[in-house]
Design a protein around this motif. Structure first.
Motif, mmCIF file in Angstrom:
data_model
loop_
_atom_site.group_PDB
_atom_site.id
_atom_site.type_symbol
_atom_site.label_atom_id
_atom_site.label_comp_id
_atom_site.label_asym_id
_atom_site.label_seq_id
_atom_site.Cartn_x
_atom_site.Cartn_y
_atom_site.Cartn_z
ATOM 1 N N MET A 34 67.398 -37.798 13.713
ATOM 2 C CA MET A 34 66.201 -36.769 13.673
ATOM 3 C C MET A 34 66.057 -36.091 12.427
ATOM 4 O O MET A 34 66.967 -35.700 11.697
ATOM 5 N N ASN A 35 64.772 -35.682 11.974
ATOM 6 C CA ASN A 35 64.596 -35.235 10.763
ATOM 7 C C ASN A 35 63.345 -33.796 10.841
ATOM 8 O O ASN A 35 62.768 -33.763 12.227
ATOM 9 N N TRP A 36 63.580 -33.268 9.919
ATOM 10 C CA TRP A 36 62.445 -32.177 9.750
ATOM 11 C C TRP A 36 62.001 -32.456 8.435
ATOM 12 O O TRP A 36 62.442 -32.850 7.448
ATOM 13 N N VAL A 37 60.488 -32.433 8.382
ATOM 14 C CA VAL A 37 59.529 -32.724 7.438
ATOM 15 C C VAL A 37 58.614 -31.520 7.115
ATOM 16 O O VAL A 37 58.219 -30.906 8.395
ATOM 17 N N SER A 49 65.279 -32.159 5.966
ATOM 18 C CA SER A 49 66.830 -32.511 6.522
ATOM 19 C C SER A 49 66.867 -33.551 7.548
ATOM 20 O O SER A 49 65.817 -33.865 8.368
ATOM 21 N N THR A 50 67.955 -34.359 7.674
ATOM 22 C CA THR A 50 68.163 -35.337 8.613
ATOM 23 C C THR A 50 69.622 -34.836 9.477
ATOM 24 O O THR A 50 70.571 -34.470 8.819
ATOM 25 N N CYS A 96 59.100 -32.117 13.173
ATOM 26 C CA CYS A 96 60.079 -32.748 13.614
ATOM 27 C C CYS A 96 59.762 -34.198 13.708
ATOM 28 O O CYS A 96 58.507 -34.660 14.176
ATOM 29 N N ALA A 97 60.547 -35.223 13.358
ATOM 30 C CA ALA A 97 60.205 -36.802 13.469
ATOM 31 C C ALA A 97 61.424 -37.443 13.922
ATOM 32 O O ALA A 97 62.632 -37.172 13.454
ATOM 33 N N ARG A 98 60.942 -38.319 14.711
ATOM 34 C CA ARG A 98 62.256 -39.246 15.192
ATOM 35 C C ARG A 98 62.330 -40.454 14.202
ATOM 36 O O ARG A 98 61.379 -40.793 13.271
ATOM 37 N N TYR A 105 57.875 -41.306 15.230
ATOM 38 C CA TYR A 105 57.127 -40.285 16.057
ATOM 39 C C TYR A 105 57.230 -38.932 15.571
ATOM 40 O O TYR A 105 58.228 -38.532 14.893
ATOM 41 N N TRP A 106 56.191 -38.223 15.408
ATOM 42 C CA TRP A 106 56.310 -36.730 14.923
ATOM 43 C C TRP A 106 55.685 -36.168 15.942
ATOM 44 O O TRP A 106 54.794 -36.198 16.785
#
Lengths: 116, 108
Positions: A34-37, A49-50, A96-98, A105-106
């Motif tokens: 998972m990520n934050w953009v 971040s991941t 957040c993004a998968r 997906y966001w």
């Protein structure tokens, strides 16, 4: 249906802290990194971040390293981002993004505003 | 750190073909993903692994990647394609994701 729902944004003073959450549903949360953009007003996308699917590995952009902490709680299917020592330049919509093949997906984002 | 270069803007007439470039050192050796973002909305993945389309993305969208340039191509452009487009790669040396600065596609 895959859903990602961010929360926790708001107005905070410089030097303050905030914790963002991203509630995931519709997929097996523990199978995906998972990520934050983030996206400052009128600006482009910036990866923040991941966290790996297991939570054991984390990665950060240089701009936030040492100030932000990503984590996940598989029992709650929730992704977190702890934001400390906030600066004006951290003001942005945080998504957040998968991660599978790219960020497939966001969520809709949560707005963080850092201002006196 | 790895950098991606995109033109700030591209303009095309409806029905024409739009090509949006994404430059980077030996980008052909990396996998490129492309996102579409309309005002007030979250980004949407439109191309992954250089040229693959997620389900639900029209066949009008395609991608290519070679040498120092990746390209997103949209044929038969429609008014609804007007958006910002971002390319993305993974800088594997540090496991850092990198986005281009984005290209605003205007449909005349």
């Amino acid at each position: 249906e895959v859903q990602l729902l961010e929360s926790g944004g708001g107005l905070v003073q410089p030097g303050g802290s905030l914790r963002l959450s991203c509630a995931a549903s519709g997929f097996t949360f523990t199978n995906y990194a998972m990520n934050w953009v983030r996206q400052a007003p009128g600006k482009g996308l910036e990866w923040v971040s991941t966290i790996s699917y297991s939570g054991y590995s984390t990665y950060y952009a240089d701009s936030v390293k040492g100030r932000f902490t990503i984590s996940r709680d598989s029992s709650k299917n929730t992704l977190y981002l702890q934001l400390n020592s906030l600066r004006a330049e951290d003001s942005a919509v945080y998504y957040c993004a998968r991660e599978e093949v790219g960020f497939d997906y966001w969520g809709q984002g949560t707005l963080v505003t850092v201002s006196p | 750190s790895y950098e991606l270069t995109q033109p700030p803007s591209v303009s095309v007439a409806p029905g024409e073909t739009a090509r949006i470039s994404c430059g980077g050192s030996n980008i052909g050796g990396k996998s490129v993903h492309w996102y579409q973002q309309k005002p007030g909305q979250a980004p949407v993945l439109v191309i992954y692994y250089d040229s693959d389309r997620p389900s639900g993305i029209p066949e009008r969208f395609s991608g290519s990647n070679s040498g120092n340039t990746a390209t997103l191509t949209i044929i038969r452009v429609e008014a609804g394609d007007e958006a910002d487009y971002y390319c993305q790669v993974l800088d594997r040396s540090d496991h850092l994701w990198v986005f281009g600065r984005g290209t605003k596609l205007t449909v005349l």
